[in-house]
Scaffold this active site. Structure first.
Site, PDB file in Angstrom:
ATOM      1  N   CYS A  37      65.231  31.046 110.463  1.00 27.96           N
ATOM      2  CA  CYS A  37      65.725  30.845 109.095  1.00 27.96           C
ATOM      3  C   CYS A  37      66.561  32.025 108.619  1.00 27.96           C
ATOM      4  O   CYS A  37      67.033  32.030 107.486  1.00 27.96           O
ATOM      5  CB  CYS A  37      64.558  30.608 108.146  1.00 27.96           C
ATOM      6  SG  CYS A  37      63.291  31.849 108.280  1.00 27.96           S
ATOM      7  N   ASP A  39      65.574  34.956 107.881  1.00 29.93           N
ATOM      8  CA  ASP A  39      64.856  35.809 106.946  1.00 29.93           C
ATOM      9  C   ASP A  39      64.710  37.224 107.508  1.00 29.93           C
ATOM     10  O   ASP A  39      64.455  37.402 108.693  1.00 29.93           O
ATOM     11  CB  ASP A  39      63.439  35.274 106.677  1.00 29.93           C
ATOM     12  CG  ASP A  39      63.466  34.007 105.843  1.00 29.93           C
ATOM     13  OD1 ASP A  39      64.568  33.612 105.421  1.00 29.93           O
ATOM     14  OD2 ASP A  39      62.397  33.419 105.622  1.00 29.93           O
ATOM     15  N   CYS A  63      63.415  32.866 102.000  1.00 26.93           N
ATOM     16  CA  CYS A  63      63.033  31.788 101.098  1.00 26.93           C
ATOM     17  C   CYS A  63      61.841  32.231 100.233  1.00 26.93           C
ATOM     18  O   CYS A  63      61.265  33.301 100.440  1.00 26.93           O
ATOM     19  CB  CYS A  63      62.654  30.563 101.906  1.00 26.93           C
ATOM     20  SG  CYS A  63      61.240  30.850 102.962  1.00 26.93           S
ATOM     21  N   CYS A 106      56.824  31.920 107.874  1.00 27.16           N
ATOM     22  CA  CYS A 106      56.941  32.999 106.873  1.00 27.16           C
ATOM     23  C   CYS A 106      55.689  33.869 106.880  1.00 27.16           C
ATOM     24  O   CYS A 106      55.767  35.085 106.703  1.00 27.16           O
ATOM     25  CB  CYS A 106      57.142  32.415 105.479  1.00 27.16           C
ATOM     26  SG  CYS A 106      58.639  31.448 105.316  1.00 27.16           S
TER      27      CYS A 106
END
Lengths: 140, 181
Positions: A37, A39, A63, A106
């Protein structure tokens, strides 16, 4: 997608956002990234002479779930010894924030950020750290 | 010219388009082969045939499209090629990237975020130019690692880096949109 109240709270009011001096002896810095993603997460811990984490700061580009996960772990690690901090598992983070399955990565990122920060701290203090040896991954 | 009878679902994407299995490909040839194959497998051509034949036609068309999209994108082509060599790029699980790379990513994201807040399109354009240059450099490295050195582990690390670059490009586009609105 319905997010839990805890997750929204950490996302809207993130705790411990900021930076510490990465060159300071008592500071351990963990930088990790999730390719899936894009991140990027930086987690820093400040460790007292007794080995207890006094403070923690984070900076995350990602996110809402990534921000909430890092915010949560900065709260969790404070008051723990560095070795206790290593026991934090991504499943606990995911459970606390009720992360949806697609956002589990995450919580993995946050767990890995703690490990990396502790590894950095320990490497500054002469301990042999093998938890995050880069191996192939750091080869350019 | 390929005949429908010789269409083989077991072929990999490169074989499907008659291309050599390598990272560097002739995209003009790929486009040309795609158009030819697309015409050959188009489901409309099977509209008069029994259901089973029509389903097969749909599957062929889907595969051709999927294969084309995969090979057309440098990132997806690299990932696919590595999977053919049994190498997983670990984009979901591998969070350990070189420190300097992650630091640079952090700086990139900060710069994009600042330009977005300042509504500074010139700064965004500069970032975009730099990003495109670094993306091309990574793609050039991939060509060397995969085709010449056959160092697939190193190539997988480059694929992971490219994913971050792709995300940055999305962030820059989102910033442009935010400024325009």
């Amino acid at each position: 997608m319905a997010y839990s109240e805890k997750l929204l709270d950490h996302y809207e009011h993130p705790r411990n956002v900021g930076s510490m001096d990465k060159d300071a002896a008592e500071v351990g810095t963990g930088m990790v990234g999730a390719p899936a993603c894009g991140d990027v997460m930086k987690l820093q811990i400040k460790v007292g002479k007794d080995g207890v984490i006094e403070d923690a700061k984070f900076k995350t580009y990602g996110c809402g779930s990534a921000i909430a996960s890092s915010s949560l772990v900065t709260e969790w690690v404070k008051g723990k010894t560095v070795d206790q901090a290593l026991e934090i598992k991504n499943t606990q983070i995911a459970e606390e924030l009720a992360l949806p399955p697609v956002k589990i990565h995450c919580s993995i990122l946050a767990e890995d950020a703690i490990k990396a920060a502790v590894a950095d701290y320990k490497s500054k203090h002469g301990a042999v750290v093998e938890t995050l040896a880069c191996g192939e991954n750091c080869k350019e | 010219m390929m005949q429908l009878a010789s269409f083989d679902f077991q072929h990999n994407h490169f074989q499907l388009f008659g291309l050599a299995q390598s990272y560097q490909i002739d995209t003009a040839q790929l486009d040309q082969q795609y158009r030819a194959l697309q015409a050959l497998v188009h489901p409309d051509k099977s509209a008069h045939l029994p259901d089973a034949e029509q389903r097969l036609a749909m599957q062929r068309a889907t595969l051709v499209n999927e294969a084309y999209q995969t090979l057309r994108s440098p990132l997806r082509r690299a990932r696919y090629l590595l999977s053919l060599h049994g190498v997983d790029t670990q984009e979901e699980t591998n969070t350990v990237m070189p420190l300097d790379f992650l630091m640079a990513q952090m700086e990139w994201r900060e710069a994009v975020s600042e330009a977005r807040q300042a509504r500074d399109e010139a700064a965004l354009a500069q970032l975009e130019t730099r990003l495109q240059r670094e993306t091309r450099e990574l793609e050039a490295q991939l060509a060397v690692k995969i085709d010449a050195e056959k160092d697939y582990a190193a190539a997988a690390a480059s694929v992971r880096k490219l994913r971050f670059m792709e995300k940055l490009a999305e962030e820059i586009h989102a910033a442009y949109d935010a400024i325009d609105n």
